[in-house]
Design a protein around this motif. Structure first.
Motif, PDB file in Angstrom:
ATOM      1  N   CYS A  65     -36.377 -35.740  -6.547  1.00  0.00           N
ATOM      2  CA  CYS A  65     -35.621 -36.471  -5.483  1.00  0.00           C
ATOM      3  C   CYS A  65     -35.793 -35.567  -4.167  1.00  0.00           C
ATOM      4  O   CYS A  65     -35.312 -34.621  -4.067  1.00  0.00           O
ATOM      5  CB  CYS A  65     -34.282 -37.139  -5.691  1.00  0.00           C
ATOM      6  SG  CYS A  65     -33.930 -38.045  -4.399  1.00  0.00           S
ATOM      7  N   ARG A  67     -34.085 -36.341  -1.515  1.00  0.00           N
ATOM      8  CA  ARG A  67     -33.047 -36.075  -0.830  1.00  0.00           C
ATOM      9  C   ARG A  67     -31.958 -35.272  -1.723  1.00  0.00           C
ATOM     10  O   ARG A  67     -31.251 -34.489  -1.329  1.00  0.00           O
ATOM     11  CB  ARG A  67     -32.342 -37.315  -0.638  1.00  0.00           C
ATOM     12  CG  ARG A  67     -32.833 -38.166   0.314  1.00  0.00           C
ATOM     13  CD  ARG A  67     -32.228 -39.500   0.653  1.00  0.00           C
ATOM     14  NE  ARG A  67     -32.899 -40.233   1.534  1.00  0.00           N
ATOM     15  CZ  ARG A  67     -32.992 -41.624   1.725  1.00  0.00           C
ATOM     16  NH1 ARG A  67     -32.110 -42.267   1.178  1.00  0.00           N
ATOM     17  NH2 ARG A  67     -33.764 -42.342   2.567  1.00  0.00           N
ATOM     18  N   CYS A  72     -36.423 -36.507 -11.695  1.00  0.00           N
ATOM     19  CA  CYS A  72     -36.609 -37.960 -12.145  1.00  0.00           C
ATOM     20  C   CYS A  72     -37.769 -38.149 -12.967  1.00  0.00           C
ATOM     21  O   CYS A  72     -38.885 -37.490 -12.765  1.00  0.00           O
ATOM     22  CB  CYS A  72     -36.481 -38.716 -10.722  1.00  0.00           C
ATOM     23  SG  CYS A  72     -35.028 -38.549  -9.788  1.00  0.00           S
ATOM     24  N   ARG A  74     -40.208 -41.686 -13.378  1.00  0.00           N
ATOM     25  CA  ARG A  74     -40.433 -43.036 -13.178  1.00  0.00           C
ATOM     26  C   ARG A  74     -41.678 -43.872 -13.406  1.00  0.00           C
ATOM     27  O   ARG A  74     -42.752 -43.160 -13.094  1.00  0.00           O
ATOM     28  CB  ARG A  74     -40.016 -43.440 -11.712  1.00  0.00           C
ATOM     29  CG  ARG A  74     -39.815 -44.740 -11.058  1.00  0.00           C
ATOM     30  CD  ARG A  74     -39.226 -44.650  -9.810  1.00  0.00           C
ATOM     31  NE  ARG A  74     -40.310 -45.269  -8.740  1.00  0.00           N
ATOM     32  CZ  ARG A  74     -40.387 -45.472  -7.478  1.00  0.00           C
ATOM     33  NH1 ARG A  74     -39.452 -44.701  -7.080  1.00  0.00           N
ATOM     34  NH2 ARG A  74     -41.217 -45.866  -6.810  1.00  0.00           N
ATOM     35  N   PRO A 119     -46.187 -43.158  -3.227  1.00  0.00           N
ATOM     36  CA  PRO A 119     -45.577 -42.809  -1.989  1.00  0.00           C
ATOM     37  C   PRO A 119     -45.237 -41.260  -1.815  1.00  0.00           C
ATOM     38  O   PRO A 119     -45.189 -40.456  -2.790  1.00  0.00           O
ATOM     39  CB  PRO A 119     -44.160 -43.467  -1.936  1.00  0.00           C
ATOM     40  CG  PRO A 119     -44.015 -44.200  -3.017  1.00  0.00           C
ATOM     41  CD  PRO A 119     -44.967 -44.336  -4.031  1.00  0.00           C
ATOM     42  N   LEU A 122     -40.365 -39.538  -2.798  1.00  0.00           N
ATOM     43  CA  LEU A 122     -40.050 -40.153  -3.635  1.00  0.00           C
ATOM     44  C   LEU A 122     -38.359 -39.893  -3.897  1.00  0.00           C
ATOM     45  O   LEU A 122     -38.009 -38.637  -3.801  1.00  0.00           O
ATOM     46  CB  LEU A 122     -40.741 -39.864  -5.071  1.00  0.00           C
ATOM     47  CG  LEU A 122     -42.052 -40.022  -5.119  1.00  0.00           C
ATOM     48  CD1 LEU A 122     -43.007 -39.188  -6.225  1.00  0.00           C
ATOM     49  CD2 LEU A 122     -42.215 -41.408  -5.481  1.00  0.00           C
ATOM     50  N   LEU A 123     -37.614 -40.847  -3.975  1.00  0.00           N
ATOM     51  CA  LEU A 123     -36.155 -40.741  -4.417  1.00  0.00           C
ATOM     52  C   LEU A 123     -35.960 -41.285  -5.685  1.00  0.00           C
ATOM     53  O   LEU A 123     -36.581 -42.150  -6.326  1.00  0.00           O
ATOM     54  CB  LEU A 123     -35.648 -41.858  -3.254  1.00  0.00           C
ATOM     55  CG  LEU A 123     -35.904 -41.190  -1.806  1.00  0.00           C
ATOM     56  CD1 LEU A 123     -35.197 -42.524  -0.853  1.00  0.00           C
ATOM     57  CD2 LEU A 123     -35.596 -40.130  -1.232  1.00  0.00           C
ATOM     58  N   CYS A 124     -34.724 -40.699  -5.931  1.00  0.00           N
ATOM     59  CA  CYS A 124     -34.111 -41.104  -7.444  1.00  0.00           C
ATOM     60  C   CYS A 124     -33.557 -42.573  -7.316  1.00  0.00           C
ATOM     61  O   CYS A 124     -33.590 -43.445  -8.280  1.00  0.00           O
ATOM     62  CB  CYS A 124     -32.967 -40.106  -7.578  1.00  0.00           C
ATOM     63  SG  CYS A 124     -31.613 -40.119  -6.632  1.00  0.00           S
ATOM     64  N   SER A 125     -33.268 -43.107  -6.112  1.00  0.00           N
ATOM     65  CA  SER A 125     -32.868 -44.595  -5.781  1.00  0.00           C
ATOM     66  C   SER A 125     -32.879 -44.827  -4.263  1.00  0.00           C
ATOM     67  O   SER A 125     -32.889 -43.839  -3.564  1.00  0.00           O
ATOM     68  CB  SER A 125     -31.359 -44.808  -6.237  1.00  0.00           C
ATOM     69  OG  SER A 125     -30.560 -44.114  -5.621  1.00  0.00           O
ATOM     70  N   ASP A 126     -32.882 -45.947  -4.037  1.00  0.00           N
ATOM     71  CA  ASP A 126     -33.060 -46.105  -2.671  1.00  0.00           C
ATOM     72  C   ASP A 126     -31.943 -45.876  -1.864  1.00  0.00           C
ATOM     73  O   ASP A 126     -32.035 -45.754  -0.417  1.00  0.00           O
ATOM     74  CB  ASP A 126     -33.268 -47.923  -2.482  1.00  0.00           C
ATOM     75  CG  ASP A 126     -34.929 -48.126  -2.913  1.00  0.00           C
ATOM     76  OD1 ASP A 126     -35.729 -47.391  -2.870  1.00  0.00           O
ATOM     77  OD2 ASP A 126     -34.898 -49.351  -3.318  1.00  0.00           O
ATOM     78  N   ASP A 127     -30.689 -46.110  -2.359  1.00  0.00           N
ATOM     79  CA  ASP A 127     -29.309 -45.401  -1.916  1.00  0.00           C
ATOM     80  C   ASP A 127     -28.778 -44.103  -1.843  1.00  0.00           C
ATOM     81  O   ASP A 127     -27.862 -43.869  -1.809  1.00  0.00           O
ATOM     82  CB  ASP A 127     -28.370 -46.562  -2.121  1.00  0.00           C
ATOM     83  CG  ASP A 127     -28.193 -46.777  -3.803  1.00  0.00           C
ATOM     84  OD1 ASP A 127     -28.915 -45.918  -4.391  1.00  0.00           O
ATOM     85  OD2 ASP A 127     -26.903 -46.941  -3.976  1.00  0.00           O
ATOM     86  N   CYS A 128     -29.816 -43.270  -2.261  1.00  0.00           N
ATOM     87  CA  CYS A 128     -29.408 -41.881  -2.537  1.00  0.00           C
ATOM     88  C   CYS A 128     -29.023 -41.269  -1.231  1.00  0.00           C
ATOM     89  O   CYS A 128     -29.834 -41.615  -0.122  1.00  0.00           O
ATOM     90  CB  CYS A 128     -30.817 -41.128  -3.024  1.00  0.00           C
ATOM     91  SG  CYS A 128     -30.443 -39.460  -3.295  1.00  0.00           S
TER      92      CYS A 128
END
Length: 164
Positions: A65, A67, A72, A74, A119, A122-128
């Protein structure tokens, strides 16, 4: 795996479907890997001198991730449709990776599709929320620090200038 597209143009009688497993684990992706083989489905239909090629790539992507630095995995699925003319097989600037003999490299095409679709961040979740700049743990953290943003000492002179 190579698909002889030139032969398909010459001897086409019915739609062609090809399913392969492409090992992309050794390929160089920016910031992620594809540790397991990707499932690639290619369907081709020739009509009025144009070959419509549709490709679907399903792959598990492993990344860190951007951030919070958590590891992760996915799934990604990429679908794309190309229209090929027979003259494209000999064009060195063709959109698809054809060999000089008119064959299509499925592994290279799958690599290109994933490279263009996934992309760069890459993030673990949109709200990280990322990491706490004080303690380094994932936010929200339980450390007891001031709620104001910490100021980098090197930039403290700028804060003084704003006060003046």
């Amino acid at each position: 795996m190579l698909i002889d597209v030139k032969k398909i143009f010459d001897t086409y009688t019915e739609p062609v479907s090809v399913s392969v497993s492409a090992d992309l684990s050794e390929d160089d992706f920016p910031g992620y890997t594809v540790p397991e083989p990707a499932d690639v489905q290619i369907d081709m239909v020739l009509s009025a001198g144009l070959l419509e090629l549709s490709i679907r790539v399903k792959a598990q992507v492993q990344y860190e991730c951007a951030r919070c630095l958590e590891e992760c995995v996915r799934p990604f699925e990429v679908e794309r449709v190309y229209t090929i003319r027979e003259a494209d097989l000999e064009d060195p600037d063709a959109e698809l990776p054809f060999t000089p003999e008119g064959r299509l490299d499925v592994k290279e095409l799958a690599y290109d599709e994933l490279l263009l679709e996934i992309p760069t961040v890459l993030l673990c979740s949109d709200d990280c929320a990322g990491l706490c700049p004080v303690c380094g743990n994932r936010k929200p953290c339980s450390c007891r620090h001031e709620t104001s943003d910490p100021v980098d000492e090197r930039l403290s002179i700028l804060k003084q200038l704003l006060k003046d």
